[in-house]
Scaffold this active site. Structure first.
Site, short mmCIF file in Angstrom:
data_model
loop_
_atom_site.label_atom_id
_atom_site.label_comp_id
_atom_site.label_asym_id
_atom_site.label_seq_id
_atom_site.Cartn_x
_atom_site.Cartn_y
_atom_site.Cartn_z
N ARG A 183 -11.51 -2.70 9.27
CA ARG A 183 -10.80 -3.93 8.89
C ARG A 183 -11.19 -5.15 9.75
O ARG A 183 -11.46 -6.23 9.23
CB ARG A 183 -9.31 -3.65 9.05
CG ARG A 183 -8.42 -4.74 8.58
CD ARG A 183 -6.97 -4.33 8.76
NE ARG A 183 -6.44 -3.67 7.58
CZ ARG A 183 -5.15 -3.42 7.37
NH1 ARG A 183 -4.26 -3.78 8.26
NH2 ARG A 183 -4.75 -2.83 6.28
N ASP A 232 10.73 -15.49 15.40
CA ASP A 232 12.06 -15.89 15.89
C ASP A 232 12.61 -14.91 16.93
O ASP A 232 13.09 -15.32 17.99
CB ASP A 232 13.08 -15.95 14.74
CG ASP A 232 12.96 -17.22 13.92
OD1 ASP A 232 11.93 -17.90 14.02
OD2 ASP A 232 13.91 -17.53 13.18
N GLY A 239 0.78 -1.24 0.00
CA GLY A 239 0.00 0.00 0.00
C GLY A 239 0.80 1.28 0.00
O GLY A 239 0.59 2.16 -0.83
N GLY A 240 1.74 1.43 0.94
CA GLY A 240 2.51 2.66 0.99
C GLY A 240 2.99 2.99 2.38
O GLY A 240 2.92 2.17 3.29
N GLU A 257 -5.99 5.99 2.98
CA GLU A 257 -6.32 4.64 3.42
C GLU A 257 -7.35 4.72 4.53
O GLU A 257 -7.59 5.78 5.11
CB GLU A 257 -5.05 3.94 3.89
CG GLU A 257 -4.06 3.80 2.76
CD GLU A 257 -3.16 2.59 2.91
OE1 GLU A 257 -3.46 1.72 3.73
OE2 GLU A 257 -2.16 2.53 2.20
N HIS A 280 -1.86 -10.82 9.76
CA HIS A 280 -1.16 -9.83 8.94
C HIS A 280 -0.09 -9.08 9.72
O HIS A 280 1.02 -8.90 9.26
CB HIS A 280 -2.20 -8.85 8.41
CG HIS A 280 -1.67 -7.85 7.43
ND1 HIS A 280 -0.97 -8.21 6.32
CD2 HIS A 280 -1.77 -6.49 7.40
CE1 HIS A 280 -0.64 -7.13 5.63
NE2 HIS A 280 -1.10 -6.07 6.27
N HIS A 319 -5.80 -9.40 8.16
CA HIS A 319 -6.19 -8.69 6.94
C HIS A 319 -7.40 -9.41 6.36
O HIS A 319 -7.41 -10.64 6.29
CB HIS A 319 -5.04 -8.67 5.93
CG HIS A 319 -5.24 -7.67 4.85
ND1 HIS A 319 -6.10 -7.89 3.80
CD2 HIS A 319 -4.73 -6.43 4.66
CE1 HIS A 319 -6.09 -6.82 3.01
NE2 HIS A 319 -5.27 -5.92 3.52
N GLU A 333 8.76 -4.54 13.47
CA GLU A 333 7.57 -5.30 13.88
C GLU A 333 7.83 -6.23 15.07
O GLU A 333 6.91 -6.55 15.81
CB GLU A 333 7.02 -6.08 12.68
CG GLU A 333 5.62 -6.61 12.94
CD GLU A 333 4.95 -7.19 11.72
OE1 GLU A 333 5.31 -6.85 10.58
OE2 GLU A 333 4.03 -8.01 11.92
N ARG A 385 -3.63 -1.48 14.61
CA ARG A 385 -2.69 -0.65 13.83
C ARG A 385 -3.42 0.19 12.78
O ARG A 385 -4.27 -0.33 12.05
CB ARG A 385 -1.69 -1.56 13.13
CG ARG A 385 -0.72 -0.85 12.22
CD ARG A 385 0.12 -1.85 11.45
NE ARG A 385 -0.67 -2.54 10.45
CZ ARG A 385 -0.35 -2.62 9.16
NH1 ARG A 385 0.75 -2.08 8.71
NH2 ARG A 385 -1.13 -3.26 8.32
C1 FAD Z 1 1.68 -8.38 2.41
C2 FAD Z 1 1.99 -7.25 3.33
C3 FAD Z 1 1.69 -5.95 2.97
C4 FAD Z 1 1.99 -4.88 3.82
N1 FAD Z 1 1.74 -3.60 3.41
C5 FAD Z 1 2.14 -2.57 4.19
C6 FAD Z 1 2.00 -1.22 3.75
O1 FAD Z 1 1.54 -0.96 2.65
N2 FAD Z 1 2.43 -0.22 4.57
C7 FAD Z 1 2.96 -0.47 5.82
O2 FAD Z 1 3.33 0.48 6.52
N3 FAD Z 1 3.09 -1.74 6.26
C8 FAD Z 1 2.71 -2.79 5.48
N4 FAD Z 1 2.87 -4.07 5.92
C9 FAD Z 1 3.54 -4.29 7.21
C10 FAD Z 1 5.02 -4.01 7.07
O3 FAD Z 1 5.47 -4.50 5.84
C11 FAD Z 1 5.85 -4.65 8.18
O4 FAD Z 1 5.30 -4.38 9.43
C12 FAD Z 1 7.27 -4.12 8.17
O5 FAD Z 1 7.79 -4.22 6.86
C13 FAD Z 1 8.15 -4.87 9.13
O6 FAD Z 1 9.48 -4.51 8.90
P1 FAD Z 1 10.63 -5.14 9.78
O7 FAD Z 1 11.90 -4.57 9.26
O8 FAD Z 1 10.33 -5.00 11.20
O9 FAD Z 1 10.55 -6.72 9.47
P2 FAD Z 1 10.62 -7.52 8.09
O10 FAD Z 1 10.56 -6.63 6.94
O11 FAD Z 1 9.63 -8.61 8.17
O12 FAD Z 1 12.08 -8.15 8.13
C14 FAD Z 1 12.38 -9.20 9.03
C15 FAD Z 1 13.74 -9.76 8.69
O13 FAD Z 1 14.14 -10.62 9.73
C16 FAD Z 1 14.73 -11.78 9.16
N5 FAD Z 1 14.69 -12.84 10.18
C17 FAD Z 1 13.62 -13.40 10.79
N6 FAD Z 1 14.05 -14.33 11.67
C18 FAD Z 1 15.40 -14.34 11.61
C19 FAD Z 1 16.42 -15.07 12.29
N7 FAD Z 1 16.15 -16.01 13.21
N8 FAD Z 1 17.72 -14.83 11.97
C20 FAD Z 1 18.04 -13.90 11.02
N9 FAD Z 1 17.11 -13.17 10.36
C21 FAD Z 1 15.82 -13.40 10.67
C22 FAD Z 1 13.93 -12.03 7.91
O14 FAD Z 1 14.69 -12.82 7.03
C23 FAD Z 1 13.77 -10.59 7.41
O15 FAD Z 1 14.92 -10.20 6.72
C24 FAD Z 1 2.57 -5.14 5.08
C25 FAD Z 1 2.85 -6.45 5.45
C26 FAD Z 1 2.58 -7.50 4.60
C27 FAD Z 1 2.90 -8.90 5.02
#
Ligand code: FAD
Length: 516
Positions: free
Chosen positions: A289, A222, A48-49, A115, A350, A243, A374, A385
């Site tokens: 939602r 994890d 989405g963005g 949104e 989600h 979702h 996250e 959220r």
């Molecule tokens: C389909 C989808 C659409 C979404 N759309 C939106 C949107 O439009 N706008 C928005 O704001 N949010 C959106 N979200 C939510 C948002 O994408 C996430 O909350 C956010 O990207 C989380 O970022 P992060 O860096 O915390 O984790 P992530 O991007 O999930 O990265 C986690 C990383 O940890 C690594 N990892 C996990 N376990 C281990 C381990 N044991 N050892 C080493 N590495 C590990 C994984 O490989 C990955 O690289 C969406 C989520 C989904 C699933």
């Protein structure tokens, strides 16, 4: 054994930004991701963005929307941090520094979308592949950075703490402190000690412990499970956002069908293709939602159906192809044409509003361990959220955590104890056990700890998961460690923590819905 200034576990938006900002300030960083490629993260599939700023927008207006969406449970300090730094960091980091190409209007201004539950259009995007565009820009910068050692196919197994792993017996009297992690090379299946002055957890979400999830398979909690085992405080885990619409193709991973489709007029239809949302809410398909997700779930139960339908085929087909290129092409690759027919959909886990408890700089309750993105719980989302706040939360906390750490690290003298090498057991684990145990976790979570919860379901889930955890820990202790076994151990721990949170909290609020 490796030693570095900072170990960043996870390479989504939070981990990538933290690594880049620390490396730029002169620190050596090891950045790992457990996926086969760097693209396996929630960040990379975000559609989405990300929140920026609307035409007549204000920090107060955004704060109000977040607070309302969070059902009054949001942490005011976290909201304040997000609205203060969020739009500025989107401009300074994503747009100016890393050159993310957000969609533009013909006059050169940013396209903004509105949104659900936002007071005005304030979300910038790159078609329906915003996450991919952001991560592409960040990975390009990471590849150019000489101070970031970036490894995919590397999984953190457990955090190394003074109280659990130091060979110096009296270290148990020191404050609870993390000194790095045991990290597995998934290909060589070898576990190495990585010592770090500071360890940053950025492992993302946990949707994969549910039968239906929009998350990639690495999102099984994890980081949460590791932090919990190390003794960190975790919170708000019952607040799992579902979702309403994920594409249902049996034996395929669920794929998110953006809510923007319903914003554009798409209709939800029952199993026998009849509209039903007006029976559940005055706003029909545009109801909040959670109402939509629960209504779909109830209709599925009523019709004993595996999925319902979402129809937008009545719209102009070239418009649909242009506005939703990713969704359109993905559906086509599965033999479904959204311009001609309704799509089969189910609700899916989600987003995790809870996680490892942190403050504004990502400090956890364990020294030298931070959590961002996250996996953490800043309290920003409260009980639910607001759409498109999570990428921004990852960005803001990663940047502030990096800035804070960069000031602190040079002033510290960090202690590294002698610790045990990883002892690899030899028994080969039966793949059928892992597969069956995952099915038990996912089915139990979906049916008993899912969209609609009650005491009986939750008690049943708790009993089953406790037994399963005991069984898994028993064979974990003597089996040869594999990435699959490591994931299963974390998955059952995560499922148990969510169940306990849901059982203890008897009040329906936000995305936690209890019948009794
Ligand atoms: C389909 C989808 C659409 C979404 N759309 C939106 C949107 O439009 N706008 C928005 O704001 N949010 C959106 N979200 C939510 C948002 O994408 C996430 O909350 C956010 O990207 C989380 O970022 P992060 O860096 O915390 O984790 P992530 O991007 O999930 O990265 C986690 C990383 O940890 C690594 N990892 C996990 N376990 C281990 C381990 N044991 N050892 C080493 N590495 C590990 C994984 O490989 C990955 O690289 C969406 C989520 C989904 C699933």
């Amino acid at each position: 054994m490796l030693q570095t200034d900072v170990l960043v576990i996870g390479c989504g938006i939070a981990g990538a930004i933290a690594a880049l900002e620390l490396a730029e300030k002169g620190f050596e960083v090891i950045l790992i991701g457990s996926g086969t490629t760097e693209w396996e993260s929630n960040s990379a599939v975000a559609q989405g963005g990300i929140i920026f700023r609307g035409q007549s927008d204000s920090a107060e207006s955004l704060a109000q929307d977040i607070y309302k969406a969070g059902a009054g449970l949001s942490n005011p300090a976290a909201i304040d941090q997000l609205v203060r730094f969020g739009p500025r960091f989107v401009q300074e980091l994503l747009i100016d520094k890393y050159k993310v190409a957000f969609d533009l209007q013909p006059d050169g201004s940013f396209c903004l979308t509105e949104e659900a539950a936002h007071a005005c259009p304030r979300v910038v995007f790159c078609r329906d592949q915003t996450g991919h565009a952001i991560m592409q820009a960040l990975f390009e910068a990471i590849r150019k950075s000489p101070r970031i050692c970036f490894k995919t196919r590397h999984s953190a197994v457990d955090l190394i703490t003074l109280s659990h792993h130091s060979k110096v017996m009296t270290d148990i009297y020191l404050p609870s402190t993390c000194v790095g992690a045991y990290v597995m090379d998934n290909v060589k299946q070898h576990v190495e000690i990585v010592f770090a002055k500071e360890t940053i957890l950025a492992t993302g979400g946990l949707g994969e412990v549910f039968l239906h999830s929009t998350n990639p398979k690495e999102a099984r909690g994890d980081g949460l499970a590791m932090a919990f085992r190390a003794g960190a405080r975790v919170m708000n885990l019952e607040y799992i956002q579902f979702h309403p619409t994920a594409l249902y193709v049996p034996s395929e991973k669920r794929f998110l069908i953006s809510e923007v489709l319903r914003g554009e007029g798409a209709k939800l239809l029952s199993w026998d293709l009849k509209p039903f949302m007006d029976h559940y809410h005055s706003r029909g398909c545009l109801a909040p939602r959670d109402v939509v997700s629960r209504s779909i779930y109830q209709e599925m139960l009523k019709g004993d159906a595996h999925h319902l339908w979402l129809d937008i085929s009545f719209k102009d087909s070239s418009y649909l192809k242009d506005r939703f290129p990713k969704i359109h092409s993905y559906c086509l690759s599965k033999g479904l044409d959204m311009t001609k027919e309704p799509l089969p959909i189910v609700p899916a886990a989600h987003y995790a509003c809870g996680g490892v408890a942190v403050d504004e700089w990502g400090h956890t309750s364990i020294q030298r361990l931070r959590a961002i993105g996250e996996v953490s719980c800043t309290g920003l989302h409260g009980a639910n959220r607001l759409a498109s706040t999570s990428l921004l939360e990852g960005l803001v906390w990663a940047k502030n955590c990096a800035d804070h750490l960069a000031k602190e690290l040079p002033l510290r003298k960090d202690y590294f104890p002698l610790v045990e090498e990883w002892q690899m057991s030899e028994e080969i684990v039966d793949g059928a056990l892992i597969q069956q145990d995952w099915m038990t976790i996912k089915q139990t979570m979906w049916n008993y700890v899912g969209l609609v919860r009650d005491k009986n379901r939750l008690c049943r889930a708790l009993k089953m998961l406790e037994q399963l955890k005991w069984d898994i820990e028993s064979f974990y202790a003597k089996a040869r460690l594999t990435p699959e076994l490591l994931g299963l151990r974390n998955g059952v721990q995560t499922a148990l923590l969510i169940t306990l949170g849901a059982l203890r909290n008897r009040q329906s609020l936000g995305c936690h819905f209890r019948l009794n």
